[in-house]
Design a protein around this motif. Structure first.
Motif, mmCIF file in Angstrom:
data_model
loop_
_atom_site.group_PDB
_atom_site.id
_atom_site.type_symbol
_atom_site.label_atom_id
_atom_site.label_comp_id
_atom_site.label_asym_id
_atom_site.label_seq_id
_atom_site.Cartn_x
_atom_site.Cartn_y
_atom_site.Cartn_z
ATOM 1 N N GLU A 195 0.841 -1.206 0.000
ATOM 2 C CA GLU A 195 0.000 0.000 0.000
ATOM 3 C C GLU A 195 0.872 1.250 0.000
ATOM 4 O OE1 GLU A 195 -0.295 -2.505 2.049
ATOM 5 O OE2 GLU A 195 -2.329 -3.316 1.851
ATOM 6 N N GLY A 196 2.014 1.187 0.686
ATOM 7 C CA GLY A 196 2.910 2.322 0.715
ATOM 8 C C GLY A 196 3.437 2.687 -0.661
ATOM 9 N N LYS A 197 3.612 1.678 -1.514
ATOM 10 C CA LYS A 197 4.079 1.929 -2.878
ATOM 11 C C LYS A 197 3.004 2.621 -3.712
ATOM 12 C CE LYS A 197 7.237 -2.005 -2.833
ATOM 13 N NZ LYS A 197 7.542 -3.359 -3.362
ATOM 14 N N GLN A 198 1.749 2.537 -3.276
ATOM 15 C CA GLN A 198 0.674 3.261 -3.961
ATOM 16 C C GLN A 198 0.553 4.697 -3.459
ATOM 17 O OE1 GLN A 198 -3.086 0.922 -4.526
ATOM 18 N NE2 GLN A 198 -2.010 -0.622 -3.313
ATOM 19 N N PHE A 199 1.174 4.961 -2.328
ATOM 20 C CA PHE A 199 1.138 6.318 -1.749
ATOM 21 C C PHE A 199 2.413 7.080 -2.071
ATOM 22 C CE2 PHE A 199 1.509 9.246 1.947
ATOM 23 C CZ PHE A 199 0.364 9.990 1.706
ATOM 24 N N PHE A 200 3.577 6.459 -1.842
ATOM 25 C CA PHE A 200 4.857 7.005 -2.285
ATOM 26 C C PHE A 200 5.164 6.342 -3.627
ATOM 27 C CE2 PHE A 200 6.864 7.976 2.171
ATOM 28 C CZ PHE A 200 5.937 8.985 2.349
ATOM 29 N N THR A 201 4.799 6.997 -4.699
ATOM 30 C CA THR A 201 4.799 6.310 -5.995
ATOM 31 C C THR A 201 6.103 6.443 -6.774
ATOM 32 O OG1 THR A 201 3.766 8.246 -7.022
ATOM 33 C CG2 THR A 201 2.304 6.491 -6.227
#
Length: 278
Positions: A195-201
């Motif tokens: 999910e973090g990779k969807q926020f810090f893209t």
């Protein structure tokens, strides 16, 4: 003369290797609040190089010269350079459909010098979370920082990223000064959740290092430590992410020169030894 050459050569190689391995730079990254249903009116992708907010901390000092610290940090702003970046960051009581929370939990321990007021961290961890409904509550498990932060209402929270690879930390305080104190914590091997990779893209892969710096704005109940004593600290902190720099051309030239000299010295030594053997 030969010893001087070897010493000088060693210095060249040492400086070059430090330049290659030790340099890092703060990086620009992209935050996207549109992918995780954080807001009904998302801002979308925004470039950022710093996030900042207020924190509350327990700081426990022991008479053996050790300390423990535990803190929760609520992010209030994103920045790019000196300019605030538009966002949907909110706080408790805001409309959870329009706004979201972003917070971190820090823990650190190490040693302090009661004479100078300086702290040296030896271990630490950081974890960053999203609070989609702005319903997380914050506190501490006890009046001892070693027992950590107590969180409530975290059922919908999203782990963004974390690190428990503590490179170093330092701080200082003077309760009698207008500038009460400050600190810096550096973590390596920053990990993003899915999910973090969807926020810090971006960038992808993301930066590996995070540096947290802050200042103490208020310390409650400071006194001489004659037993294990805990203080409440309120302050503000920034976080920046970074990666290893590409070596400068001059540094590469310095390393190359050192390697050439190393080969030259080795060749002369072999020739001299061959001549003596003959």
């Amino acid at each position: 003369m030969e010893r001087f050459k070897q010493t000088a050569l060693g210095a060249v190689l040492a400086v070059a290797s430090l330049g290659l391995a030790g340099t890092a730079h703060a990086g620009v990254f992209t935050i996207d609040d549109s992918q995780l249903d954080l807001s009904t009116i998302a801002v979308g992708e925004r470039q950022v190089d710093r996030i900042t907010g207020g924190y509350e901390e327990l700081l426990t000092l022991d008479t053996d010269g050790s300390f423990d610290a535990a803190a929760y940090w609520n992010v209030g702003q994103y920045f790019l350079g000196g300019t605030s970046v538009s966002n949907r960051l909110g706080s408790t009581g805001d409309d959870g459909d329009l706004f979201y929370g972003l917070y971190a939990v820090f823990e650190s321990s190490g040693n302090y010098d009661a004479m100078t007021g300086e702290f040296t961290g030896t271990t630490g961890s950081i974890a960053l979370y999203l609070d989609p409904d702005l319903n997380t509550t914050f506190g501490f498990n006890s009046n001892d920082a070693a027992d950590g932060v107590a969180l409530g209402g975290t059922g919908d929270d999203i782990l963004v990223g974390w690190s428990d690879i503590f490179e170093r930390g330092a701080g200082s305080f003077d309760p009698d000064s207008d500038d009460i104190g400050s600190f810096a914590l550096i973590f390596n091997e920053w990990m993003l959740s899915d999910e973090g990779k969807q926020f810090f893209t971006s960038p992808d892969p993301f930066y590996m290092n995070v540096r947290v710096t802050g200042q103490f704005d208020f310390i409650e109940g400071f006194e001489e430590v004659d037993q294990r004593t805990t203080f409440e600290v309120v302050g503000s902190a920034d976080a920046r992410w970074s990666g290893q720099e590409v070596p400068e051309p001059a540094m590469l030239l310095l390393l190359g020169t050192g390697l050439v000299l190393l080969g030259f010295v080795a060749t002369r030594r072999r020739r001299r030894e061959t001549g003596l053997a003959a």
